[in-house]
Design an enzyme around this catalytic site. Structure first.
Site, short mmCIF file in Angstrom:
data_model
loop_
_atom_site.label_atom_id
_atom_site.label_comp_id
_atom_site.label_asym_id
_atom_site.label_seq_id
_atom_site.Cartn_x
_atom_site.Cartn_y
_atom_site.Cartn_z
N GLU A 223 -11.22 -10.05 -3.35
CA GLU A 223 -9.77 -10.12 -3.09
C GLU A 223 -9.40 -11.28 -2.18
O GLU A 223 -8.28 -11.32 -1.66
CB GLU A 223 -9.29 -8.79 -2.50
CG GLU A 223 -10.14 -8.26 -1.36
CD GLU A 223 -9.83 -6.81 -1.01
OE1 GLU A 223 -8.76 -6.31 -1.40
OE2 GLU A 223 -10.68 -6.18 -0.36
N CYS B 293 -9.38 -3.26 -10.18
CA CYS B 293 -8.77 -2.02 -9.66
C CYS B 293 -7.37 -2.24 -9.12
O CYS B 293 -6.74 -1.31 -8.62
CB CYS B 293 -9.66 -1.42 -8.56
SG CYS B 293 -9.76 -2.42 -7.06
N ASP C 1 -4.27 -7.96 -3.34
CA ASP C 1 -4.57 -8.84 -2.21
C ASP C 1 -4.99 -10.23 -2.69
O ASP C 1 -4.64 -11.24 -2.06
CB ASP C 1 -5.68 -8.24 -1.34
CG ASP C 1 -5.12 -7.30 -0.28
OD1 ASP C 1 -3.95 -7.49 0.11
OD2 ASP C 1 -5.83 -6.39 0.16
N HIS D 118 0.83 -1.21 0.00
CA HIS D 118 0.00 0.00 0.00
C HIS D 118 0.86 1.26 0.00
O HIS D 118 0.48 2.29 -0.57
CB HIS D 118 -0.94 0.00 1.21
CG HIS D 118 -2.03 -1.01 1.09
ND1 HIS D 118 -2.04 -2.19 1.79
CD2 HIS D 118 -3.15 -1.04 0.32
CE1 HIS D 118 -3.11 -2.89 1.49
NE2 HIS D 118 -3.80 -2.21 0.59
#
Length: 861
Positions: free
Chosen positions: A721, A792, A745, A482
């Site tokens: 995910e 995404c 993920d 992240h």
């Protein structure tokens, strides 16, 4: 029956003692062994690595514990300290029934086991153990020497400190830098393998005598090249210990001392500051010291690319800052000690993961710092005798140690104070939360750090600061973490898994980096700087900007492209780049940047501000997704062994209803007059969706009752995910309006590979056939129920992935704003019919390499 525990540095020794004792026992006995530690080198002889582990001792005690009590027998040195530490993990009631016995480990264990096997109580077993030497002494002594026969009390006193004559060797140090961190680590690691008491004295400076098993005491002894030291060993294996240490010294503690190899890599990197005075360095010598150095240029390093872009600037070493800790009155020292032990254990696990990529021994030294008996003993005393809380005690000891290093006369050893601060802060981060503050740069530069949290990266380059973070080099990290995702959104070039030597550079060192290729130049010359600057200047095609390419395939399929954002600034850039809305607003950064949760009013203002630049296009707001590598500073989140498999995403929101309902109210109230969508992260079951939708519907009813307007037809979606979500995608599709596949993920969970763990992160690859088949299954199941599907994750920004994602039937792609033009260009060169054929073929392949190879042929042929 009384339980028996054997604590020894050697698993083989303990096993032999247990076997001998059990053969003499008349009945079965509860006996457990806590001996040896895991070999950090992970060699075939892993079970024979010498040492003691408090957690292993605690487990052994628990396994034989009963109301009758437990007797623990130990060999010498750290075995006693480790056992005392282990007791701190137990309750007061349990501690009262556990006795540490000073008897010699072999004779004492045999006597204790025999007595326990015939039903002896705790006192009787201890008596037998502590007097176990008496028969031997009686037999070996004549009547005239019968005064040497020990009473029980004398035996206890004598056995606590068995007398061995000290044996000594003297060594002259040849290492140019003397005994710094890495040679010290070699000494401590070797000494720790023996039970004897081992000390070192610097004869040249007439220093105090110090514990050879304490890395900080060894380093701060100030041993320089040419100094003479004396190593003394006293104990059963003193000869073996001195032989091993003498052999280590003859090998110059693992360092090369040839005339043209005297300088270590840190010196070479630092000397590039003034290249005119730097002697020519033979390239083969550098390669021996660090395989990451290129064969072409001595100042060239290749690491892993993470965030694209070019940067040239001064090196800036970044460390977390912690507030000044005020001691708190504590009622339970054992609980505080246990907190510290847990923090140290987690820190050890983190450092152990870094050691894999460390060719210098720096992180091995960090591990030894955390095991230093001097640090542990001092902290233990502050907690138990001074009633200091764990954080205050730890910080007090670390501060004193930093001062000790800073007061050393040798510049190289003084510089190691930064290592102590780094280690201290690593542990402290699990005891308290670091302070939230902007990075105040005195000049622009390239950040060098072990690791960065998402909240730290999100604060870079805020408020139009004059001095900017130009680039990021992380020793640890992963291109899909992240922190890196946020760096990409901010347009900051980044490279991960860089050599640890970068931490040794001074602030006057210039760096050049290419985040696209993972290349780093240390003090680049003028030609290299010019080449980097040319690459960093975008070649803008005005005709292309005026006649923007549309995301339409050659055979007329219009692909919806949205953007992943964290702010209004990103949203504006996305729309200017041609995005048809926002596919993912990461709301967790609203929380990570604050010491208190954002209010409903604050969130409404932010959501409406973003919507105001979208020209009516949809804004997809993901509800709070914290946990994993995104802990909240104001939420008391439990320390978890594996936070990525812990309390995060929707499961956390459903338990923290105040945070969740405040956010959902803000989203609904801000949605009036706009095109909002709400999305829930980390969903694993239909029940979670039911609960989340139920809360959302309840809030709608409340707003209606308050006559407050909102978007009545707001669409609801979930992130796909987890393997569970893929498996249940048919059932989940009935419950929501859209899916958004988070490939970052999904890759780590599907492949059981933590993407922040450098040992296994390469397995978490979105091009894995398992991931692609999961995506295909999800799309098929979703479309059966007219549920749209977006991707995404980072895979949506990969040019190689675009053909197969389109071929599998993805409805839209959501990418970073800076990637929109590039992805649009890729789409315009493709035909849907070709993509569909390619996707069908790709799904039959069985390896990542095969998938990448075929897609490369398809794209570039």
């Amino acid at each position: 029956m009384v339980g028996i525990v054997i604590v020894s540095h050697s698993a083989k020794l303990a096993g032999g003692i247990a076997e001998l004792a059990l053969q003499m026992a008349q009945n079965p006995v509860s006996i457990a062994i806590a001996a040896g530690i895991e070999n950090p080198d992970d060699s075939e002889d892993a079970n024979n690595f010498l040492g003691t582990d408090p957690l292993k001792i605690c487990e052994a005690i628990s396994s034989v514990y009963s109301e009758d009590g437990v007797v623990v027998l130990m060999d010498l040195g750290s075995a006693i300290l480790s056992t005392e530490m282990a007791l701190d993990f137990l309750s007061e009631e349990e501690k009262n029934k556990i006795k540490l016995c000073s008897a010699p480990i072999v004779e004492g264990t045999i006597a204790a086991v025999v007595r326990a096997s015939i039903g002896g109580n705790l006192e009787e077993v201890i008596h037998e153990a502590t007097t176990a030497l008496n028969p031997k002494i009686s037999q070996l002594n004549t009547a005239e020497n019968s005064s040497n026969y020990l009473t029980e009390v004398e035996a206890k006193e004598t056995n606590q400190n068995l007398s061995f004559s000290a044996k000594k060797i003297q060594i002259t140090i040849k290492n140019k830098q003397g005994i710094h961190a890495r040679p010290a680590a070699k000494i401590v690691t070797t000494a720790a393998q023996f039970t004897s008491e081992i000390t070192i004295q610097n004869l040249t400076t007439n220093s105090q005598i110090i514990n050879a098993k304490s890395i900080n005491q060894v380093i701060t002894l100030g041993i320089l090249q040419g100094h003479q030291i004396e190593i003394s060993a006293s104990g059963m294996d003193a000869d073996e210990a001195l032989n091993a240490l003498n052999k280590l010294a003859q090998n110059n503690f693992g360092e090369l001392i040839e005339e043209n190899l005297e300088e270590n890599l840190e010196e070479r990197l630092e000397k590039t500051i003034n290249k005119k005075n730097t002697p020519e360095i033979n390239q083969s010598q550098i390669n021996k010291l660090n395989p990451n150095i290129s064969n072409d240029i001595s100042n060239y390093i290749k690491a892993n690319p993470a965030s694209p872009g070019i940067a040239v600037g001064k090196a800036i070493y970044y460390q977390r800052e912690f507030p000044e800790i005020i001691n708190e009155t504590i009622d339970n020292p054992s609980e505080e000690w246990q907190k510290l032990q847990q923090a140290i254990q987690i820190s050890k696990q983190e450092i152990q993961a870094l050691i894999t990529n460390d060719n210098t021994g720096v992180f091995q030294a960090h591990l030894l710092f955390l095991e230093d008996p001097n640090i542990l003993t001092q902290t233990h005393q502050l907690i138990f005798k001074e009633n200091f809380c764990a954080a205050f005690a730890w910080q007090t000891v670390i501060k004193d140690l930093i001062i000790t290093y800073e007061n050393l006369s040798q510049p190289y050893l003084k510089a190691r104070a930064i290592d102590i601060k780094d280690i201290g802060n690593r542990v402290l981060s699990y005891l308290i939360k670091p302070s939230i503050s902007l990075l105040n740069l005195t000049e622009s530069g390239i950040i060098i750090a072990n690791e960065l949290t998402p909240s730290e990266v999100s604060k870079f380059n805020q408020n139009n600061q004059d001095n900017q973070v130009l680039g990021i080099c992380l020793i640890n990290g992963n291109s899909t973490s992240h922190s890196i995702l946020i760096a990409k959104m901010l347009g900051i070039p980044a490279i991960v898994n860089t050599p640890v030597e970068l931490l040794q550079l001074t602030s006057e060192t210039f760096l050049g980096l290419n985040g696209e290729t993972g290349e780093i130049w240390v003090n680049p010359d003028e030609k290299q700087i010019q080449e980097l600057q040319q690459k960093s200047t975008p070649k803008i095609n005005k005709t292309h900007q005026e006649n923007r390419t549309l995301p339409i395939t050659k055979d007329g399929k219009n692909i919806n492209i949205k953007a992943n954002i964290i702010s209004k600034k990103d949203a504006k850039l996305a729309i200017e780049s041609g995005a048809k809305g926002i596919g993912l607003l990461r709301t967790e950064l609203l929380y990570l940047d604050n010491l208190t949760p954002p209010t409903e009013a604050q969130q409404i203002e932010i959501y409406q501000g973003i919507a105001s630049v979208l020209k009516g296009y949809p804004l997809t707001i993901r509800s709070l997704d914290i946990g994993g590598d995104k802990p909240l500073p104001f939420l008391d989140m439990p320390t978890e062994t594996n936070p990525f498999l812990g309390w995060r995403g929707i499961r956390q929101s459903l338990e923290c209803l105040d945070l969740f309902t405040t956010q959902l109210r803000a989203i609904l109230k801000a949605s009036d007059g706009h095109n909002f969508r709400v999305m829930f992260p980390m969903v694993t079951s239909v029940e979670e969706v039911h609960q989340a939708k139920g809360i959302l519907n309840r809030i709608k009813e409340e707003l209606r009752a308050e006559n407050l307007p909102f978007q009545e037809d707001i669409k609801v979606g979930i992130m796909i995910e987890t393997p569970a979500a893929v498996t249940m995608s048919d059932c989940l599709a009935k419950e929501v309006d859209f899916f958004s596949i988070g490939t970052n993920d999904l890759s780590q969970y599907m492949m059981a590979a933590d993407r922040t763990n450098t040992k296994v992160s390469k397995l978490a690859d979105g091009f894995s056939p398992a991931i692609l088949r999961s995506i295909a299954k999800t799309i098929t199941q979703a479309h059966n129920f007219n549920t749209s599907v977006s991707v995404c994750g980072e895979l949506a920004s990969e040019s190689l992935a675009i053909p197969i994602l389109l071929g599998l039937g993805v409805d839209e792609l959501s990418v970073n704003p800076i990637s929109i033009n590039f992805i649009t260009e890729v789409i315009s060169q493709l035909k849907m019919v070709d993509c569909q054929e390619m996707a069908s073929y790709i799904l039959k392949l069985d390896s990542i390499n095969a998938v990448r190879e075929e897609l490369s042929k398809f794209i570039y042929s």
